[in-house]
Write an enzyme that holds these catalytic residues in place. Structure first.
Site, PDB file in Angstrom:
ATOM      1  N   GLU A 280     -38.443  43.098  11.120  1.00  0.00           N
ATOM      2  CA  GLU A 280     -38.697  44.422  10.542  1.00  0.00           C
ATOM      3  C   GLU A 280     -38.378  45.530  11.536  1.00  0.00           C
ATOM      4  O   GLU A 280     -37.827  46.569  11.170  1.00  0.00           O
ATOM      5  CB  GLU A 280     -40.164  44.542  10.082  1.00  0.00           C
ATOM      6  N   ARG A 284     -35.206  48.203  10.983  1.00  0.00           N
ATOM      7  CA  ARG A 284     -35.596  49.598  10.751  1.00  0.00           C
ATOM      8  C   ARG A 284     -35.441  50.454  11.995  1.00  0.00           C
ATOM      9  O   ARG A 284     -34.874  51.555  11.945  1.00  0.00           O
ATOM     10  CB  ARG A 284     -37.054  49.666  10.267  1.00  0.00           C
ATOM     11  N   ASP A 413     -33.412  35.939   1.279  1.00  0.00           N
ATOM     12  CA  ASP A 413     -32.426  36.894   0.754  1.00  0.00           C
ATOM     13  C   ASP A 413     -31.346  37.351   1.741  1.00  0.00           C
ATOM     14  O   ASP A 413     -30.147  37.114   1.544  1.00  0.00           O
ATOM     15  CB  ASP A 413     -33.142  38.122   0.164  1.00  0.00           C
ATOM     16  N   GLU A 549     -33.316  47.781  -3.890  1.00  0.00           N
ATOM     17  CA  GLU A 549     -32.226  46.835  -4.165  1.00  0.00           C
ATOM     18  C   GLU A 549     -31.390  47.179  -5.397  1.00  0.00           C
ATOM     19  O   GLU A 549     -30.159  47.033  -5.374  1.00  0.00           O
ATOM     20  CB  GLU A 549     -32.770  45.400  -4.252  1.00  0.00           C
ATOM     21  N   THR A 638     -29.325  45.571   6.517  1.00  0.00           N
ATOM     22  CA  THR A 638     -30.162  45.295   5.338  1.00  0.00           C
ATOM     23  C   THR A 638     -31.213  46.378   5.121  1.00  0.00           C
ATOM     24  O   THR A 638     -31.952  46.351   4.139  1.00  0.00           O
ATOM     25  CB  THR A 638     -30.802  43.895   5.422  1.00  0.00           C
TER      26      THR A 638
END
Ligand code: DMJ
Length: 649
Positions: A280, A284, A413, A549, A638
């Site tokens: 994460e 980010r 994913d 998404e 992502t």
């Protein structure tokens, strides 16, 4: 003698009105009519004139009242009509304010122009749209509405469902919002057409609103809690601010960008005794800083990125070189989650774009080497099923665990996404990445694809020890975009066909909900009985976290096909976000129930990816300029942070 009769009393004109109903002996109408007429005849001329004058006056008043109210009625009808025809927030919204027009500028802050010594290939020509007269009017309306909030009144409107009645009930701006109502989507009503420019301005308005909330109530903290007007911490690193840097740059919000840059420069401190999640924080924070560096050319962001990257490196010190999930960026102590020594497959395989780019920019190889070691390891690992990977991997043994469970949703994913994107990032020179990606797409087709009933929507389900489940996370909606990206970069045309079909499905996951917003998880109906819906939702899965998404994939699909229906679908979703998740005092909130438009139940949290991803992709979706972050020049991580393709093929 009789005394002389008194002189006749002077005749006084007066009208007497008897309020007691005078009923005849038999109450007959004829008797009453005759009696009235007799009385009328007995009146003097003056009395009759006075009565006639009074009646004429009353009629005139009545007429005037009618004229003035009849002006309002059509207006009310029009606005009621308008409410059905328009979203709760109008499509044409204020353009960004000029730097000096902002009422809340931090004192002493002078806008600082970013330095332009770009290393990457940015070709951004982004200008804030001109402000029109209409925009200013809307600004004023919004300012007035916000002024109510400034007084400290806690009015979240019917959308946010927090309304203190003694304050909320008297406010015209709140009353105008009306009672709970279904979305335009739920009513099956067409949205009025809005030009791409107007739609981009609507995104800018949404961003500004979200940012205003963050700035007022959560400045420098990780996430805004918009309903309670407070914040929450995850890592204590200004997560939303960093995640949003490049979005501000792309949207042309230079003043906001500069203010945030100042915070990064003066306040962002990584020497902290705090555990961060490797994945994460990489996507980010590291991704956000690298992207901000590429767009602005400001070396401050690269320095911060390198500092942060160094602090993440202890996570890779495991027996298998598969990194731990968590690392303390102050002490350098890394560890798995408390309950297991496993890491999540998607997490350890979705940090490579960022680590590779950090090495390229700094010339320090260890970042790239550590990340690529993981990719190589997983490439040759057994336990896959036709390219599909399990969800967990053990950091000691380096083996997959919980074998036999396959999903394109949570925990797997972005493994698939990063195979393709690394291949593109590296200039299509790493065949193993492509091989794994192509095999995985075949695996998806073979094991996970089905069509729902009655609409025959193509969806991606899950496989658990050979048993198919028609469950699909909203997270899977990254896949149409990724498939379309691959097709654009020369992969088989049937990938594009699948992308289009899945895009329809993801849109329906939003469209079929009463709020027009997708739940976190859906189940598809496989039974051909009529009268059953395609998309079913369990009570525990009805929430929406403002995830990106669907709109992410809409962006790719529009870029590659030019089909405007994708823009229209994104427009629907933006309006639903505005209708059901926008909190008047600033910010947007995740909600608990996408199926209850009268009470979507705000959860009081604005995830950083709403600014980092959702609004960015919406803005790019509404752009007709393929050179605005060209997909031949950039690859998005992502978390929607664009990084340059090293050597475009
Ligand atoms: C983001 O942090 C990233 O898009 C990640 O890949 C998945 N989860 C959120 C958004 O849903």
């Amino acid at each position: 003698m009789y005394p002389p009769p008194p002189p006749p009393a002077p005749q006084r004109d007066f009208i007497s009105v008897t309020l007691i109903p005078s009923r005849g002996y038999d109450g007959s109408k004829g008797w009453r009519r005759r009696s009235c007429w007799r009385k009328w005849k007995q009146l003097s001329r003056f009395q009759r004139n006075a009565i006639l004058f009074l009646l004429a006056f009353l009629m005139l008043c009545g007429l005037l009242t009618y004229v003035s109210t009849s002006d309002q009625w059509p207006a009310e009808n029009r606005s009621a009509e308008g409410q059905r025809m328009r979203p709760a927030n109008p499509p044409v919204l204020p353009a960004p304010q000029k730097a000096d027009a902002h009422p809340e500028t931090f004192p002493g802050l002078s806008p600082q122009l970013p330095r332009h010594f770009r290393r990457g290939p940015p070709n951004l020509q982004i200008r804030a749209p001109d402000r029109t007269f209409k925009d200013r009017g809307q600004d004023e309306a919004e300012r007035r509405a916000e002024a109510v909030d400034e007084k400290g009144q806690r009015t979240i409107s019917w959308r946010g469902a927090v309304m203190e009645p003694e304050q909320g009930s008297e406010l015209p701006s709140r009353k105008a919002e009306g009672p709970p109502r279904p979305s335009p989507q739920a009513l099956g009503i067409q949205n009025p057409p809005a030009s791409p420019k107007e739609r981009q301005k609507a995104v800018i308005d949404a961003f500004r609103h979200a940012w205003a909330g963050y700035r007022k109530f959560a400045w420098g903290h990780d996430e805004l809690r918009p309903v309670s007007r407070s914040f929450s911490e995850w890592f204590g690193l200004g997560l939303t601010l960093i995640d949003a840097l490049d979005t501000m740059w792309i949207l042309g919000l230079k003043k906001e960008f500069e203010e945030a840059r100042k915070w990064v420069s003066k306040k962002l401190e990584f020497q902290k005794n705090v555990d961060v999640n490797l994945f994460e924080s990489t996507i980010r924070i590291l991704g956000g800083l690298l992207s901000a560096f590429h767009l602005s050319g400001d070396v401050l962001f690269l320095q911060k990125a390198e500092d942060f990257g160094n602090r993440l490196m202890p996570a890779f010190q495991t027996p298998s070189k598969i990194p731990y999930s968590d690392v303390n960026i102050g002490t350098g102590a890394a560890h798995p989650p408390r309950w297991t020594s496993d890491s999540t497959v998607a997490e350890v395989t979705s940090i490579q774009l960022e680590f590779r780019e950090l090495s390229r920019l700094t010339g320090v190889k260890k970042f790239q080497e550590a990340a690529e070691e993981v990719t190589r390891h997983i490439h040759s690992l057994s336990g896959k099923k036709d390219g599909l990977v399990p969800m967990f991997i053990n950091t000691h043994s380096g083996l997959f665990t919980h074998l036999g469970v396959f999903t394109l949703g949570a925990r797997a994913d972005s493994y698939y996404e990063y195979l393709l994107k690394q291949w593109i990032q590296g200039g299509k020179k790493e065949p193993q990445l492509l091989e794994d990606y192509l095999e995985a797409v075949e695996g998806i087709k073979r094991h996970l694809l089905r069509r729902s009933e009655p609409m025959k929507l193509t969806f991606v389900g899950e496989l658990t020890h050979g048993r198919f489940s028609a469950k699909m996370d909203h997270l899977v909606c990254f896949l149409p975009g990724t498939l379309a990206l691959g097709a654009h970069h020369g992969l088989p045309a049937d990938h594009m066909e699948l992308a289009r079909a899945l895009m329809d499905t993801c849109y329906q996951m939003n469209r079929q909900m009463e709020t027009g917003l997708s739940p976190e998880i859906v189940h598809f109906n496989l039974s051909p009985q009529p009268a059953r819906k395609d998309v079913l939702v369990k009570a525990a899965d009805r929430h929406n976290l403002l995830r990106p998404e669907t709109v992410e994939s809409l962006f790719y699909l529009y870029r590659f096909t030019g089909d405007r229906k994708y823009q229209d679908w994104g427009w629907d979703i933006l309006q639903s976000f505005n209708t059901y998740t926008r909190i008047p005092s600033g910010g947007y909130s995740s909600i608990s129930n996408v199926q209850d438009p009268s009470n979507p139940q705000p959860r009081d949290k604005m995830e950083s990816f709403f600014l980092g991803e959702t609004l960015k992709y919406l803005y790019l979706l509404f752009s007709d300029d393929p050179n605005l972050l060209s997909l031949d020049t950039y690859v998005f991580n992502t978390e929607a942070h664009p990084l340059p393709i090293w050597a475009p093929a």
